[in-house]
Scaffold this motif. Structure first.
Motif, PDB file in Angstrom:
ATOM      1  N   ALA A 453      29.060  49.187  35.140  1.00 22.04           N
ATOM      2  CA  ALA A 453      29.207  48.174  36.179  1.00 22.04           C
ATOM      3  C   ALA A 453      30.474  47.381  35.920  1.00 22.04           C
ATOM      4  CB  ALA A 453      27.992  47.246  36.205  1.00 22.04           C
ATOM      5  N   VAL A 454      30.925  46.718  36.964  1.00 24.94           N
ATOM      6  CA  VAL A 454      32.170  45.973  36.905  1.00 24.94           C
ATOM      7  C   VAL A 454      31.944  44.602  37.536  1.00 24.94           C
ATOM      8  CG1 VAL A 454      32.998  46.865  39.123  1.00 24.94           C
ATOM      9  CG2 VAL A 454      34.640  46.047  37.438  1.00 24.94           C
ATOM     10  N   ARG A 455      32.629  43.599  37.008  1.00 32.47           N
ATOM     11  CA  ARG A 455      32.692  42.286  37.648  1.00 32.47           C
ATOM     12  C   ARG A 455      34.146  41.862  37.705  1.00 32.47           C
ATOM     13  NH1 ARG A 455      32.995  36.567  37.452  1.00 32.47           N
ATOM     14  NH2 ARG A 455      33.960  36.644  35.383  1.00 32.47           N
ATOM     15  N   THR A 456      34.589  41.467  38.876  1.00 31.57           N
ATOM     16  CA  THR A 456      35.956  40.988  39.033  1.00 31.57           C
ATOM     17  C   THR A 456      35.986  39.468  38.909  1.00 31.57           C
ATOM     18  OG1 THR A 456      35.665  40.917  41.431  1.00 31.57           O
ATOM     19  CG2 THR A 456      36.630  42.915  40.490  1.00 31.57           C
ATOM     20  N   PRO A 457      37.141  38.892  38.586  1.00 29.86           N
ATOM     21  CA  PRO A 457      37.227  37.429  38.502  1.00 29.86           C
ATOM     22  C   PRO A 457      36.899  36.796  39.850  1.00 29.86           C
ATOM     23  CG  PRO A 457      39.199  38.486  37.607  1.00 29.86           C
ATOM     24  CD  PRO A 457      38.419  39.553  38.295  1.00 29.86           C
ATOM     25  N   ASP A 458      36.309  35.608  39.808  1.00 27.42           N
ATOM     26  CA  ASP A 458      36.090  34.898  41.065  1.00 27.42           C
ATOM     27  C   ASP A 458      37.391  34.216  41.492  1.00 27.42           C
ATOM     28  OD1 ASP A 458      36.257  32.192  39.932  1.00 27.42           O
ATOM     29  OD2 ASP A 458      34.300  32.593  39.057  1.00 27.42           O
ATOM     30  N   GLY A 499      46.954  30.221  35.865  1.00 25.02           N
ATOM     31  CA  GLY A 499      47.734  31.021  36.796  1.00 25.02           C
ATOM     32  C   GLY A 499      48.000  32.436  36.360  1.00 25.02           C
ATOM     33  N   GLN A 500      47.613  32.804  35.132  1.00 20.97           N
ATOM     34  CA  GLN A 500      47.833  34.176  34.679  1.00 20.97           C
ATOM     35  C   GLN A 500      46.788  35.110  35.298  1.00 20.97           C
ATOM     36  OE1 GLN A 500      48.152  34.531  30.432  1.00 20.97           O
ATOM     37  NE2 GLN A 500      49.630  32.843  30.240  1.00 20.97           N
ATOM     38  N   GLU A 501      47.202  36.321  35.614  1.00 23.87           N
ATOM     39  CA  GLU A 501      46.328  37.269  36.303  1.00 23.87           C
ATOM     40  C   GLU A 501      45.264  37.817  35.348  1.00 23.87           C
ATOM     41  OE1 GLU A 501      46.676  41.468  38.814  1.00 23.87           O
ATOM     42  OE2 GLU A 501      48.437  40.184  38.525  1.00 23.87           O
ATOM     43  N   LEU A 502      44.051  37.879  35.857  1.00 27.84           N
ATOM     44  CA  LEU A 502      42.929  38.422  35.101  1.00 27.84           C
ATOM     45  C   LEU A 502      42.559  39.797  35.627  1.00 27.84           C
ATOM     46  CD1 LEU A 502      40.695  35.213  35.019  1.00 27.84           C
ATOM     47  CD2 LEU A 502      42.066  36.114  33.137  1.00 27.84           C
ATOM     48  N   GLU A 503      41.909  40.570  34.780  1.00 28.19           N
ATOM     49  CA  GLU A 503      41.440  41.895  35.172  1.00 28.19           C
ATOM     50  C   GLU A 503      39.918  41.907  35.229  1.00 28.19           C
ATOM     51  OE1 GLU A 503      43.091  44.595  32.363  1.00 28.19           O
ATOM     52  OE2 GLU A 503      45.162  44.325  33.062  1.00 28.19           O
ATOM     53  N   GLU A 504      39.366  43.047  35.577  1.00 28.79           N
ATOM     54  CA  GLU A 504      37.919  43.174  35.721  1.00 28.79           C
ATOM     55  C   GLU A 504      37.222  43.282  34.366  1.00 28.79           C
ATOM     56  OE1 GLU A 504      39.644  47.276  35.566  1.00 28.79           O
ATOM     57  OE2 GLU A 504      40.140  45.390  36.580  1.00 28.79           O
ATOM     58  N   GLU A 505      35.954  42.909  34.344  1.00 28.30           N
ATOM     59  CA  GLU A 505      35.093  43.104  33.183  1.00 28.30           C
ATOM     60  C   GLU A 505      34.300  44.392  33.370  1.00 28.30           C
ATOM     61  OE1 GLU A 505      34.008  38.392  32.359  1.00 28.30           O
ATOM     62  OE2 GLU A 505      32.609  39.646  33.476  1.00 28.30           O
ATOM     63  N   TRP A 506      33.926  45.035  32.251  1.00 29.84           N
ATOM     64  CA  TRP A 506      33.164  46.284  32.312  1.00 29.84           C
ATOM     65  C   TRP A 506      31.956  46.213  31.382  1.00 29.84           C
ATOM     66  CZ3 TRP A 506      33.690  50.199  35.659  1.00 29.84           C
ATOM     67  CH2 TRP A 506      34.897  50.307  36.367  1.00 29.84           C
ATOM     68  N   ILE A 507      30.872  46.820  31.816  1.00 29.31           N
ATOM     69  CA  ILE A 507      29.704  47.006  30.965  1.00 29.31           C
ATOM     70  C   ILE A 507      29.287  48.467  31.039  1.00 29.31           C
ATOM     71  CG2 ILE A 507      28.162  46.259  32.831  1.00 29.31           C
ATOM     72  CD1 ILE A 507      26.131  45.420  30.745  1.00 29.31           C
ATOM     73  N   THR A 508      28.990  49.043  29.898  1.00 31.02           N
ATOM     74  CA  THR A 508      28.394  50.379  29.810  1.00 31.02           C
ATOM     75  C   THR A 508      27.005  50.198  29.214  1.00 31.02           C
ATOM     76  OG1 THR A 508      30.551  51.419  29.495  1.00 31.02           O
ATOM     77  CG2 THR A 508      28.616  52.696  28.868  1.00 31.02           C
ATOM     78  N   SER A 509      25.995  50.655  29.936  1.00 35.72           N
ATOM     79  CA  SER A 509      24.613  50.368  29.550  1.00 35.72           C
ATOM     80  C   SER A 509      23.824  51.655  29.374  1.00 35.72           C
ATOM     81  CB  SER A 509      23.932  49.499  30.617  1.00 35.72           C
ATOM     82  OG  SER A 509      22.575  49.261  30.290  1.00 35.72           O
ATOM     83  N   ARG A 510      23.033  51.680  28.311  1.00 38.64           N
ATOM     84  CA  ARG A 510      22.108  52.792  28.054  1.00 38.64           C
ATOM     85  C   ARG A 510      20.708  52.219  27.891  1.00 38.64           C
ATOM     86  NH1 ARG A 510      26.835  53.262  25.491  1.00 38.64           N
ATOM     87  NH2 ARG A 510      28.046  55.201  25.690  1.00 38.64           N
ATOM     88  N   GLU A 511      19.775  52.838  28.550  1.00 40.50           N
ATOM     89  CA  GLU A 511      18.395  52.341  28.536  1.00 40.50           C
ATOM     90  C   GLU A 511      17.424  53.481  28.291  1.00 40.50           C
ATOM     91  OE1 GLU A 511      15.161  50.941  31.908  1.00 40.50           O
ATOM     92  OE2 GLU A 511      17.124  49.963  31.923  1.00 40.50           O
ATOM     93  N   TRP A 549      42.647  24.822  29.692  1.00 41.29           N
ATOM     94  CA  TRP A 549      42.526  26.021  30.528  1.00 41.29           C
ATOM     95  C   TRP A 549      43.056  27.201  29.719  1.00 41.29           C
ATOM     96  CZ3 TRP A 549      41.296  26.304  36.033  1.00 41.29           C
ATOM     97  CH2 TRP A 549      41.345  27.599  36.535  1.00 41.29           C
ATOM     98  N   TYR A 550      42.147  27.884  29.084  1.00 37.53           N
ATOM     99  CA  TYR A 550      42.551  29.134  28.447  1.00 37.53           C
ATOM    100  C   TYR A 550      41.424  30.147  28.654  1.00 37.53           C
ATOM    101  CZ  TYR A 550      39.818  27.437  24.374  1.00 37.53           C
ATOM    102  OH  TYR A 550      38.833  26.957  23.548  1.00 37.53           O
ATOM    103  N   ILE A 551      41.601  30.980  29.645  1.00 37.95           N
ATOM    104  CA  ILE A 551      40.686  32.084  29.887  1.00 37.95           C
ATOM    105  C   ILE A 551      41.498  33.372  29.977  1.00 37.95           C
ATOM    106  CG2 ILE A 551      38.905  30.719  31.037  1.00 37.95           C
ATOM    107  CD1 ILE A 551      39.975  31.815  33.703  1.00 37.95           C
ATOM    108  N   ALA A 552      40.892  34.431  29.507  1.00 39.50           N
ATOM    109  CA  ALA A 552      41.551  35.737  29.521  1.00 39.50           C
ATOM    110  C   ALA A 552      40.485  36.799  29.302  1.00 39.50           C
ATOM    111  CB  ALA A 552      42.624  35.818  28.441  1.00 39.50           C
ATOM    112  N   ASN A 553      40.855  38.053  29.525  1.00 41.42           N
ATOM    113  CA  ASN A 553      39.977  39.175  29.175  1.00 41.42           C
ATOM    114  C   ASN A 553      40.090  39.393  27.673  1.00 41.42           C
ATOM    115  OD1 ASN A 553      41.280  39.874  32.075  1.00 41.42           O
ATOM    116  ND2 ASN A 553      39.154  40.575  31.999  1.00 41.42           N
ATOM    117  N   ASN A 554      39.399  38.555  26.904  1.00 37.78           N
ATOM    118  CA  ASN A 554      39.692  38.480  25.479  1.00 37.78           C
ATOM    119  C   ASN A 554      38.491  38.656  24.554  1.00 37.78           C
ATOM    120  OD1 ASN A 554      38.373  36.075  25.932  1.00 37.78           O
ATOM    121  ND2 ASN A 554      40.158  34.767  25.574  1.00 37.78           N
TER     122      ASN A 554
END
Length: 699
Positions: A453-458, A499-511, A549-554
């Motif tokens: 699944a993916v979530r994009t920044p709001d 103001g810096q561009e963010l990318e999408e988040e990813w999850i890989t799930s096994r159940e 304000w410090y957020i990033a795909n980090n």
């Protein structure tokens, strides 16, 4: 798979094989369908297909409206304590928070919430405002919570799961109903509804008031001071169904919600606030759905919705003149610093609008092969001088499908996915899910599920243009009337990512999960166990406020755990228990030079802020003589921000049914076993025993 996961998987097999015949032929014996499937619960929304729990690709908790009411649950988010893995609490000035497996600070940005198929989370912040959710407890038929990524069915925001609130049909609520409940800490909730139904048409008009004084007090400088954190909300809903003919119908829903969410000056005030920054809410929605069928094996729907959410939040500030002079651009002469502070009004007003249309088609080719598919389009508009310097838009389009294929009676495959394009990142994404269900004796199933699944920044994370425009400026600062004060100028330039561009988040799930029912002599036992192993990558973490304000795909996270949900039903008695265990490991994956070491650790810790190591619930609902009913519920959540939640609820009710009316009277007590504040030191409840009374009548 870790040792923990392997051990759990091995324990599932003998359970799933309970009651198997002694025949050595697996196909004819162990995997044969000999049981009674009539009582197997059905899931309506996980894949958009109506599926038995034996065949659904994943674990779904079903909370019925009757259970919510019989347990004396006070509000919608409290019902989610019955879901394994959910953490429910409050932040700020009594703002409710509910999250699955944490991975959030307080904003609940990774859950998809729908009411009768209409997206209900906020638009620009992709957050869930439970306080203003426009649905009354009395109107709830059931809540389905899909635990685990469900973006394959519902798109980007169903990152950790989906919550679908299904309301009662107006056909089932014809007549007049009135209900009132009042109790500790100024709690008041009233509900009235009127409706009618015939063979073709039905409608319901309802009104609900929710009111509370919030928590008792807060701590400031080691002293207890009053806490301005209540709310007063009015909610109107209209629901109707019109039958065109035997194969077509139209559903129309509308609602209006208005009220105030009190925000405390000491808790939520900012930038030198001198008055309480209360939030005034004014929302409405329209929702229409056309249902059609060409045969018993082919049906479809087309739905469209429009919703508007408007919040007005204003307060006064007093700031030393020297601080104002430090922010002035070069062309502004400094103000005198001996004539008093800068006094003005600021606001965080915002108006958000969502327009959404969806077409869904279901084909049942045979009992072995079923297909649901569709497409959707959504336009989100947000308007705020403060957060966006005006108006902005985001567009999303999606195509989704899920195939259920059962080549044998003992085996079901589900394959589904969602392709989605969004202008937030100007990219397109595909979220797949594949599952195999092995069915034993028609009453047990072992599921193997893989999903991404993916979530994009709001919008606010990705495209902020944050500033304040002072109004009603007092002398001698009149020149600043309406001038933009940029938040960017207040931030630390050495760590700011504004103001810096963010990318999408990813999850890989096994159940790996098991569902089974055991038919005892005079009772029915249901057991559902879920083992999960989730990898989160490129998670967005950090701090967003007017000072930092410090957020990033980090951040990268790994989660592993097990969840249990079980129930036992026999004549006049219903027992239900849940338990969840979670292990989480996180690490900083961002630029090592972007943040100092302590801020790197903080970024990782923030995504575990609402992650509970273990939690659970127990509920007992008992029919008693003379029309009485009693219920007991125990809820606990351990180690969230070094706090524990432990509460026992008790309800005693008497219902009287007459030929032309019925009424119910009830007493509810909540006993806090752990008296210490939950999540925040300001979430203080002085009396461990909270009491509420209920009265309702129906004609």
């Amino acid at each position: 798979m870790t040792v923990f996961g392997a051990a759990l998987a091995l324990t599932l097999f003998p359970i799933a094989g309970h009651g198997q015949p002694e025949s050595p032929d697996l196909t004819a014996g162990l995997l044969a369908l000999h049981g009674d499937q009539a009582e197997i619960p059905e899931v309506l929304t996980t894949t958009r297909l109506r599926q038995s729990k034996l065949r659904v690709p994943g674990t779904t908790t079903i909370i019925t409206g009757d259970m919510i009411r019989e347990l004396g649950i006070r509000n919608l988010q409290e019902a989610l304590r019955l879901v394994p893995g959910m953490v429910v609490g409050h932040w700020g000035s009594t703002n409710p928070v509910a999250t699955y497996h944490g991975t959030s600070q307080y904003e609940q940005r990774r859950l998809q919430v729908q009411i009768d198929g209409r997206t209900a989370y906020r638009i620009s912040l992709a957050d869930v405002d439970w306080l203003s959710m426009p649905v009354a407890i009395e109107n709830i038929e059931r809540i389905e919570v899909s635990r685990g990524p469900n973006s394959a069915a519902y798109g980007i925001n169903a990152f950790l799961g989906s919550i679908n609130i299904i309301t009662r049909s107006p056909q089932d609520t014809a007549g007049v109903e009135a209900f009132a409940s009042a109790g500790s800490r100024g709690y008041l909730r009233t509900f009235t509804s009127v409706g009618d139904a015939d063979s073709d048409n039905s409608w319901r008009l309802s009104y609900e008031k929710r009111k509370s004084n919030g928590f008792d007090n807060q701590i400031d400088g080691g002293e207890e001071i009053p806490f301005h954190d209540g709310h007063d909300i009015n909610n109107f809903n209209f629901d109707s169904v019109f039958r065109v003919d035997r194969q077509h119908s139209v559903e129309f829903r509308a609602g209006v919600l208005e009220g105030v969410n009190e925000e405390d000056l000491e808790k939520s005030g900012k930038l030198g606030a001198t008055t309480n920054p209360d939030i005034l809410m004014d929302d409405y929605y329209l929702h229409v759905r056309f249902n059609g069928a060409t045969s018993e094996r082919h049906f479809y729907h087309i739905q469209a919705s429009y919703q508007n959410q408007r919040q007005r939040q204003r307060w006064s500030v007093s700031v030393p003149a020297a601080d104002i002079n430090a922010l002035l651009p070069p062309e502004f002469p400094p103000f005198p610093e001996n004539q008093g502070p800068f006094i003005a009004d600021l606001n965080e007003d915002i108006e958000e609008t969502r327009q959404e249309i969806e077409i869904q088609d279901t084909l049942i080719f045979s009992d072995q092969l079923k297909l649901v598919s569709g497409l959707g389009y959504r336009k989100d508009t947000y308007d705020s001088e403060t957060f966006f310097n005006g108006e902005g838009n985001n567009y999303q389009s999606r195509i989704f499908a899920n195939t259920e294929y059962s080549p044998y009676q003992w085996l079901t495959f589900n394959l589904g996915g969602n392709w989605e394009q969004t202008t937030t990142t100007n990219e397109d994404y595909f979220s797949p899910r594949a599952a195999a269900n092995f069915i034993f004796n028609n009453n047990h199933a072992l599921r193997f599920v893989f999903s991404r699944a993916v979530r994009t920044p709001d919008a606010f994370e990705q495209e902020p243009d944050w500033s304040y425009r002072p109004s009603n400026v007092r002398p001698p600062f009149e020149a600043l009337e309406g001038q933009r004060i940029l938040v960017e100028d207040l931030l630390d330039p050495t760590t700011s990512t504004y103001g810096q561009e963010l990318e999408e988040e990813w999850i890989t799930s096994r159940e790996i999960s098991y569902f089974g029912q055991f038919h005892l002599d005079s009772a029915l036992l249901s057991v559902e166990v879920r083992y999960f192993n989730d990898y989160f990558r490129d998670m967005i973490s950090g701090v967003i406020n007017e000072e930092e304000w410090y957020i990033a795909n980090n951040v990268a996270l790994d989660q592993e755990g097990v969840e249990l949900e079980t129930s036992l039903e026999f004549s006049g008695t219903r027992l239900r228990a849940t338990y969840a265990y979670l292990e989480q490991e996180g690490r900083y994956t961002g630029d090592p030079n972007a943040l100092p070491a302590n801020d790197q650790r903080r970024a990782v810790d923030l995504l575990g802020r609402l992650s509970a190591r273990d939690s659970g619930s127990f509920a007992w609902i008992q029919d008693l003589p003379a029309g009485f009913m009693g219920s007991t519920a125990l809820y606990w959540t351990n180690e969230v921000r070094n706090t524990r939640f432990e509460r026992a609820d008790f309800r005693l009710a008497r219902r009287v049914d007459r030929s032309d009316y019925s009424y119910v009277l009830a007493l509810v007590m909540q006993h806090y076993l752990n008296h210490k504040p939950w999540i925040s030191p300001d979430n203080r409840i002085e009396d461990q025993n909270q009491f509420f009374v209920e009265a309702g009548v129906r004609f």
